[in-house]
Design a protein around this motif. Structure first.
Motif, short mmCIF file in Angstrom:
data_model
loop_
_atom_site.label_atom_id
_atom_site.label_comp_id
_atom_site.label_asym_id
_atom_site.label_seq_id
_atom_site.Cartn_x
_atom_site.Cartn_y
_atom_site.Cartn_z
N SER A 255 0.87 -1.17 0.00
CA SER A 255 0.00 0.00 0.00
C SER A 255 0.91 1.22 0.00
O SER A 255 1.78 1.35 0.87
CB SER A 255 -0.89 0.03 1.24
OG SER A 255 -1.60 -1.18 1.38
N THR A 257 1.21 5.60 -0.57
CA THR A 257 0.63 6.91 -0.80
C THR A 257 1.52 7.64 -1.80
O THR A 257 2.75 7.61 -1.69
CB THR A 257 0.52 7.72 0.50
OG1 THR A 257 1.81 7.81 1.12
CG2 THR A 257 -0.45 7.05 1.45
N TYR A 263 -3.75 6.97 -3.74
CA TYR A 263 -3.42 5.75 -3.02
C TYR A 263 -3.29 4.59 -4.00
O TYR A 263 -4.11 4.46 -4.92
CB TYR A 263 -4.49 5.46 -1.96
CG TYR A 263 -4.63 6.59 -0.97
CD1 TYR A 263 -3.88 6.59 0.19
CD2 TYR A 263 -5.47 7.66 -1.22
CE1 TYR A 263 -3.98 7.64 1.10
CE2 TYR A 263 -5.58 8.73 -0.31
CZ TYR A 263 -4.83 8.71 0.84
OH TYR A 263 -4.92 9.75 1.73
N GLN A 281 -5.52 1.64 -8.12
CA GLN A 281 -5.18 2.97 -7.67
C GLN A 281 -6.46 3.77 -7.45
O GLN A 281 -7.50 3.50 -8.06
CB GLN A 281 -4.29 3.70 -8.67
CG GLN A 281 -4.98 4.09 -9.97
CD GLN A 281 -4.11 4.94 -10.86
OE1 GLN A 281 -3.53 4.43 -11.83
NE2 GLN A 281 -3.99 6.21 -10.55
N SER A 282 -6.38 4.76 -6.58
CA SER A 282 -7.52 5.64 -6.34
C SER A 282 -7.46 6.85 -7.27
O SER A 282 -6.42 7.14 -7.86
CB SER A 282 -7.53 6.11 -4.89
OG SER A 282 -6.45 7.01 -4.66
N ALA A 304 -2.01 12.71 -0.42
CA ALA A 304 -2.11 11.39 0.22
C ALA A 304 -0.83 11.16 1.02
O ALA A 304 0.24 10.97 0.45
CB ALA A 304 -2.30 10.31 -0.83
N CYS A 307 -1.42 5.68 4.92
CA CYS A 307 -2.58 4.81 4.75
C CYS A 307 -2.35 3.47 5.44
O CYS A 307 -1.21 3.13 5.79
CB CYS A 307 -2.92 4.60 3.28
SG CYS A 307 -1.73 3.61 2.35
N GLY A 318 -7.04 6.10 4.29
CA GLY A 318 -5.97 7.00 3.91
C GLY A 318 -6.10 8.35 4.60
O GLY A 318 -7.20 8.81 4.88
#
Length: 599
Positions: A255, A257, A263, A281-282, A304, A307, A318
């Protein structure tokens, strides 16, 4: 302004949120002593824990003398204490910040417990260099099998290559690490977040901790990853900030940032070159969700910062760290770019910019703004950020603090720093400088336009040199309340193989953090770090002067179920750690040490 002393000594200009304690109980705390004798203001950063000990990183504040990591005995949660004489000091000229890691390994090379931390550099080229080659940056690896008598196994291991691939005599700075062991292969790795923007996530093999070796380096901005968003505008600061790794089924999932890139979930089961792949991915929405709840339509800040993935890998929490509650909006008011708008970042420990009167006028370009080079003047001083330490043959010039001090002493009412040439030219962020006049930071594209270069673009800004004879237009700069940073909750899908997904389902902010009256004077109220309970659907989040918040998470979103917020708190790092038969929440206070909570 963002931290006060504990006890009776509190900065008179600093106010606090109303005290709040419910759903969580402070059972103990331990204060540390700065070995340099310089005090504790913003001295503590993050932490890791193993067994009956916690390890607190000592940041560069207030003097960057004798930084490293404290050892705290937490065997009795109600009476933790610093183990005097066990301080793990890093090399002069370096300091230790976020993301230390602890791991137990047992292989043919080593059997015991390791403490790993990154090294950031704090030294100026105009001052004597206190360290020789191989004594800057990278990671340090300590044997803490006996945590009160740590042994240094490796120092400044890391990436020794420049952005162009040429060799360096010092390792690239590292500001976040996370170690893990792959149970399939028995190899132990550490992920490092570095300041090298072209490959800012690196993975080293530390199976033999005395002889760590580089495995791979990643740049998530480019294919096959490509995390940058074209829209909404302003998400230009795309770089790694924090990483963690956990096993999910037969995959090891990282994970990460990536600041304005959001994220990211990566498959690092095989971390060798070409074998790390994107899982999901965000993406940031077109409008900031928390500000929309208050009727304001603004684009998201990004940012970000930290998280945590839930143990079942079904949720990710996050923390967006907006460490300034105002957004500066500027307009060029003369010349060919008249009417062109731009954004800027205000350094929150400098004088605020009034949202009514603002700052206006024609800036004076003062070069790099270093001491001894700034001519006397009035109004706005415009200056250039100095070259990166990674640029071969370059000089870092002077710090942001020295620039601010120099232009203030020369009589200017405000300072604007624009970013340097290079791959991070479009980055924009507030600095940590403190002073009596505002200090503002803009990206290089904006800076070149403030020097009268109308034809520069995002694509060319990083390679365009500063003009010898600038034609500076007038500007108007005003602040708009933007709110502090907050939490995001994502529903995640991590399949046994192939692509997964990240879908945002909720946000959470401290209520006061979204009210303009709390923009200044109450300390920082942004989300900082998060930790997820291994047994319950609870997340523990730090909010600096907003204290510790406990939230439930799940398909219905984030719900606050506990809080600890007292005058003087300045909370950053947070971990869940088992002591004896019970889990506790450990939190660092920047100006004090460590707190232990029972939830």
């Amino acid at each position: 302004m963002t931290g006060t002393a504990h006890g009776d000594e509190q900065a008179p200009e600093t106010r606090h949120l109303p005290p709040a304690t419910y759903g969580v109980r402070c059972v103990g705390r331990a204060q540390v002593t700065n070995p340099s004798g310089a005090g504790l203001e913003r001295h503590i950063c993050d932490l890791a824990a193993y067994g009956n000990h916690a390890f607190l990183t000592a940041y560069r504040e207030p003097t960057c003398e004798r930084t490293g990591a404290y050892v705290i005995d937490i065997s009795d949660p109600q009476a933790p204490f610093e183990v005097e004489g066990a301080f793990m000091e890093t090399t002069t000229g370096n300091y230790v910040g976020e993301g230390p890691g602890v791991i137990e390994i047992d292989n043919e090379y080593f059997s015991g417990v390791l403490f790993v931390h990154g090294n950031e550099v704090y030294a100026q080229a105009h001052a004597p260099d206190p360290t020789g080659p191989g004594q800057r940056g990278g990671i340090n690896i300590w044997d803490i099998t006996d945590p009160e008598h740590a042994q240094l196994l490796a120092a400044h291991a890391g990436d020794y290559t420049d952005v162009d691939g040429s060799p360096l005599t010092q390792a690239v700075e590292v500001y976040y690490v996370f170690p893990w062991t792959n149970s399939f292969t028995g190899r132990t790795y550490v992920a490092m977040v570095t300041v090298k923007i072209t490959t800012d996530i690196c993975i080293m093999d530390i199976t033999d901790p005395r002889n760590p070796s580089m495995v791979t380096s990643l740049d998530l901005r480019v294919p096959p990853f490509g995390v940058a968003q074209a829209s909404p505008p302003g998400l230009n600061s795309v770089f790694a900030h924090a990483v963690s790794v956990q096993r999910t089924g037969d995959r090891y999932v990282m994970s990460a940032t990536y600041w304005d890139g959001g994220y990211v979930l990566l498959d690092v089961t095989d971390p060798t070159p070409g074998n790390v792949s994107m899982i999901a991915q965000s993406f940031y929405a077109e409008l900031d969700e928390e500000r929309a709840k208050h009727g304001q339509e603004v684009t998201p800040e990004g940012n970000a910062e930290h998280c945590a993935l839930s143990p079942d890998a079904q949720y990710l929490v996050g923390a967006d760290e907006n460490y300034e509650a105002v957004r500066l909006l500027g307009t060029i008011t003369s010349g060919p770019d008249t009417g062109l708008e731009f954004t800027a970042a205000w350094s929150p420990d400098t004088a605020p910019i009034d949202d009514v009167n603002g700052i206006s006028g024609t800036p004076t370009f003062v070069g790099n703004g270093c001491p001894g080079t700034v001519p006397p003047g009035r109004g706005i001083a415009l200056m250039e950020r100095d070259a990166s330490l990674l640029t071969a043959g370059s000089s870092p010039g002077c710090s942001f603090q020295e620039k601010l001090d120099a232009v203030a002493a020369a009589g200017y009412a405000a300072g604007i720093v624009f970013n340097r040439q290079g791959p991070d030219a479009l980055h924009q962020y507030p600095t940590s400088a403190r002073g009596p006049i505002p200090l503002i930071f803009v990206n290089r594209l904006t800076g070149l336009r403030l020097l009268g270069m109308s034809d520069v673009t995002e694509e060319t800004a990083g390679s365009t040199a500063t003009p010898a004879v600038p034609d500076i237009p007038s500007i108007d700069l005003r602040s708009v309340f933007n709110g502090w940073g907050y939490l995001r909750l994502f529903k995640t899908v991590v399949p046994d193989e192939g692509d997964g997904s990240i879908e945002q389902i909720d946000t959470y902010a401290i209520p006061e953090s979204q009210e303009p009256k709390y923009a200044t004077g109450f300390g920082d109220l942004s989300a900082s770090h998060v930790a997820i309970d291994p047994d319950r659907r609870l997340v523990y989040a730090t909010f600096y002067s907003g204290g510790l918040r406990v939230l439930s998470y799940g398909p219905d979103g984030l719900r606050e179920v506990g809080a600890y917020c007292e005058p003087g708190n300045d909370f950053v790092g947070v971990v869940v750690h088992r002591i004896g038969e019970k889990n506790y929440v450990l939190v660092t206070d920047r100006n004090y040490g460590v707190y232990l909570f029972d939830v």
